[in-house]
Enzyme design. Structure first.
Site, PDB file in Angstrom:
ATOM      1  N   GLY A  74       0.844  -1.189   0.000  1.00 20.79           N
ATOM      2  CA  GLY A  74       0.000   0.000   0.000  1.00 20.79           C
ATOM      3  C   GLY A  74       0.884   1.244   0.000  1.00 20.79           C
ATOM      4  CB  CYS A  75       0.654   4.514  -1.701  1.00 22.31           C
ATOM      5  SG  CYS A  75      -1.085   4.941  -1.449  1.00 22.31           S
ATOM      6  CG  ASN A  76      -1.817   5.746   2.818  1.00 18.01           C
ATOM      7  OD1 ASN A  76      -1.409   6.790   2.347  1.00 18.01           O
ATOM      8  ND2 ASN A  76      -3.088   5.364   2.717  1.00 18.01           N
ATOM      9  CB  ALA A  77       1.424   0.076   3.862  1.00 20.06           C
ATOM     10  CB  THR A  96       4.459   6.717   3.507  1.00 24.76           C
ATOM     11  OG1 THR A  96       3.998   6.771   2.163  1.00 24.76           O
ATOM     12  CG2 THR A  96       5.036   8.046   3.919  1.00 24.76           C
TER      13      THR A  96
END
Lengths: 342, 342, 342, 342
Positions: free
Chosen positions: D148-151, D153
């Site tokens: 995931g992109c948030n994950a 980061t």
């Protein structure tokens, strides 16, 4: 009878916002506008959006007939503000929108702003302008110190929780997002459109933002012991608005109850149903503050989200609200406009 | 006595904007809100910015007690609007914000909108809602057709020039920039934030935009001969606002004079000094329209720039202005709020 | 062999964009960066996005070892640029990104820029840098004058039409929309985020924009007679990008054919199918220019829409393209990156 | 030899971003593009920014000649992805960009995504695609699950701190700001421009965001004990980009050291000097991740700020980085482009 109002520092955003709010205020009229660097200009040359208003031209503040005024909004930069206000008549009602009279202790002022205060007697006289918590004193005040816009946001969210003892006072984190107008109309590289679109920029990271002086003062007062929160503001690509997310340790139900009790009769501060959160734009250009509370998945952790418009409820709207009280008007007069959405 | 107002189609942006404007209107109150797809919801669930207002819940329009209302704002999509209005009492005052009653000729309606008109008698009855030009008829009207937002902008700029004969009627070009809310709250890929930031998109290029039906009708009427302008709208990364740039052939002084004469006593339309132009944000969220005129370096060519807020002066503000007239109120009541800037 | 490149004026946006493009250029490396006001700083302090590159520190341009360089990009403000370039070795290859060498006639320069040119001999030597039209001269040039970003956009759209004689030369109108970076990184009130969000601002209205000097020079040259267009730029809320809409009199088919013929073998300029128009973001951060043609509803009227990135194809991308030619490299080397979308 | 690449799900943002990155990748070429809902269209009709590339038309994935491909990027929605991948040849190399293979435990998948996993054997086979931490396994993997992109980061910021034991594992708070493209190209009201400009919206508040499944899995693994962080994402008015602010308890020097050690040889993850923080735009459109560390005024409290582009390093850039490893190419090939600024 209509009150005669002066605005000193009318060329900045908060000065212009006072003028915007007074445009539809039934009991106030603008009798004087001062802006020394732009003296001689018409207000609509500096702010074309006020074109339809019949406004006086900008003059140096020294040329205003102060005796004809009922109240002055002083929207100057800090340090300049204390120097000017020290020269104003001592019976003139003043709402100051700068940082100069927010901190009660001259040592605190020096700590956060770097210079010695030039008007310590006025500093002692000034009442802190967070209306919902200082209403009674504001009614009788001559000089009211408008709060910082970030400081207002955080206090609406956290102050009732600190006072009610429903959160751990040593574990308060406030992550704040703010639009560009919070930094005023001064031309700085950081605030350029080319820099800010598609960007998000933390600043004053690590506890160096000056509004922490207000948080420390007010939260410690509310708690009866020293309270230091962690506070990180972030610039986001918007003109106006503040949305802050607080991470606290305490039970969501108790936290929501404390906020709901505090604000149940307040016209401008609204607490959402437990589990709901506001978005920044839903209070835009209004004097409203919306607050939401959500329980985290981890027991004993709660997220509180608050939002207001930095130029309205965070400064000029608050200033008019306080002026209403100081002038014996109804507190909500001229301030019940709905937010602008979308 | 306060007028009882209903809004049918309250879940769209123009419906919500009517509600926002009525929030501070001293002589109107919202007695009913209808939105069939969202019936049963509270208005603040659909539009949290109206949370502080004491509003009725959303119901299907059929459930409104129409007899108790003084006037209805109908903010439905075109085609739906004519079907609903045809079922409303024939003595109910209505301001329609859709495109359904703007064109007088049923053939024109079919040409631009594709379907036969379902209520041609009402179409004949309706008065075109460009207040500054149809004021007298609007006062006596039962059904007023709000103009297109782009159509309003272009007409404020060009109509007096066409009527005064100061420009070449065959050489009128209108290049328009508009924010996303002009397309409503419907979720379309083109309107997504990820698509629109850092973008500018021409659409309906070549003379296919439906508001050309209004331009053709009104400009030909004003000229006394057929007039067809060239019109290209562009989506720009903004929520609200229209700024249009017109390229015309005529002498700048005469053009400026014609506009200044037309609007010298108008409270909402302001003509700047010759040589000055407005920017879009200076009328934001207000009922104002600003117009500027500049001579081109080439003799006989002039640039006219006009701006208004598509949701306010371009639709819902205009609607309230017309409703004021229809209800016997002062035309400016509730509409003198200053634009929101920055 | 890798070419050694210097950038003078590396602290501005076009200088930084040259560095960005060279980051992935297989045949260029940055050997020197000059920025007198920020001399002594690391480039990543001024532009953190270049952090991963192994770049030399910023120095005053006088300290660069010019003899070690194959080519210099000069990205200084106009007037400063001519003063600096006049002091550079006369055998150093230079691509100048300022306005100083775009106009061939010293009288034209003075007319549009106000001052006498300090280096008229260099002005005579310089080749105008619109690659697709001056390719052969650029290959042999020592000093190339990068075009204005607006001037490039308009010329890609209109130059082939003027040369082909398919439009009326006296009826050309160009309405242009541009993001904030076109005005550089200097802190001006007009460019502040709080001013530009939700705004659109026409500027230099009436034919006063300096890029008209280039349009007049180049279009008159292409036509073999004087041509003066009408040109109005508008600031829109974006960092980068230009989208221009031209209103011309001529037949759309012939216009489309002239453009398609002109650019059929060009790697960077793409003509869409007749009836389609580009949007600004579809060329973002790339060296591409997209052009569309649509017939107006009125016979004999045509709309041409063109778009490019002002910092890339409009200045620094063009500069690298020209440098490739001057250094004997393939013209497209390092420039075939796809646009960034969304 | 150039590797033949297929993209399944090419009409979404992450699919298009893969195409953009491959445009300048020297060792990859796009041999097939699949998008079942838009099958039959040219890619430049769906994404005009890719017009200059010579791309195959969109086809249903079933029509791709899979045997001719070296690797497939699968950019489908979760749930669809597992169904399609289960039908692909078992020797085809696949980088999946959906959420379907990120969680190792089928029970975790069901908990966060609601449905039973349709391909548990593939779930067991898949390697988690956070390159810097799973590099060795990715080299030998057939199926890699993009994070995931948030994950991504949060893990770049926090994983080394958890592994090094320099922060309190029970007191980790992550406040994240993200642009609209993180939610894909689907037309949702929340993502409309009119809703998002001038706005900031917290969502999935209270620990309900699905990326918490990844955080829990990976942080617990790194710690050797269960770790649950507090995580609140906020939509901000931008297309691309993530900036996250972590509030941790630990000593800033030790925290900075742990990060600096972890990433000292990494080409894509850069740790700033202690006391400095990144802004979101400085990594835009690149495969870079910037991380900064600042000590809070309160001893033992530290702020960590990280940023990356959700579509590049957060998904498609990471996917290409992983594909490079799987195909035996240099890990950085095609990925060293500089961020786009401003």
């Amino acid at each position: 009878m209509t009150k005669k109002i002066g605005i000193i520092g009318a060329s900045g955003y908060t000065g212009a916002e006072c003028a915007r709010l007074i445009a539809t205020h039934p009991d106030m009229e603008i009798a004087a506008l001062a802006a020394n660097s732009k003296a001689g200009m018409r207000m609509d040359q500096v702010y074309p959006h006020l074109r339809h208003m019949d406004l006086p031209d900008l003059v140096p503040w020294e040329e205003i007939d102060l005796a004809a005024l009922d109240l002055v909004f002083c929207a100057l930069p800090h340090k300049t503000s204390q120097e000017v206000i020290a020269q104003l008549p001592t019976d003139l009602k003043i709402v100051d929108l700068s940082a100069d009279f927010r901190l009660r202790d001259p040592a605190d002022y020096k700590k956060w702003y770097g210079n010695d205060h030039a008007a310590p007697a006025l500093q002692a006289e000034a009442v802190y302008g967070l209306t919902e918590f200082y209403r009674d004193q504001i009614k009788d005040a001559r000089l009211v110190a408008g709060t910082g816009c970030n400081a207002a946001t955080g206090q609406y969210m956290l102050r009732p929780l600190i006072a009610a003892g429903v959160i751990d006072l040593d574990e308060i984190i406030l992550d704040l997002k703010v639009g560009a107008s919070g930094a005023g109309r001064s031309a700085k590289e950081l605030l350029l459109t080319a820099e800010m679109t598609e960007n998000a920029t933390p600043y004053a990271v690590g506890g160096t933002h000056r509004h922490l002086g207000e948080f420390d003062q007010e939260f410690s007062l509310a708690a009866g012991r020293p309270v230091e929160i962690q506070f990180t503001p972030h610039l986001i690509p918007a003109s106006r608005g503040i949305l802050a997310t607080a991470y606290v340790q305490g039970e969501a139900g108790a936290i929501h109850y404390a906020l709901a009790q505090q604000y149940m009769n307040e016209p401008f501060v609204h607490v959402l149903h437990l589990g709901e959160v506001p978005s920044m734009k839903e209070v835009r250009a209004s004097n409203m503050c919306h607050i939401g509370v959500v329980a985290d998945r981890r027991t004993g952790r709660t997220i509180v989200v608050g939002t207001l418009d930095n130029l309205a409820k965070g400064s000029s709207g608050q200033a008019v609200q306080n002026a209403n009280l100081m002038l014996g008007l109804n507190e909500t007069t001229g301030l019940m406009m709905a937010p602008v959405y979308p």
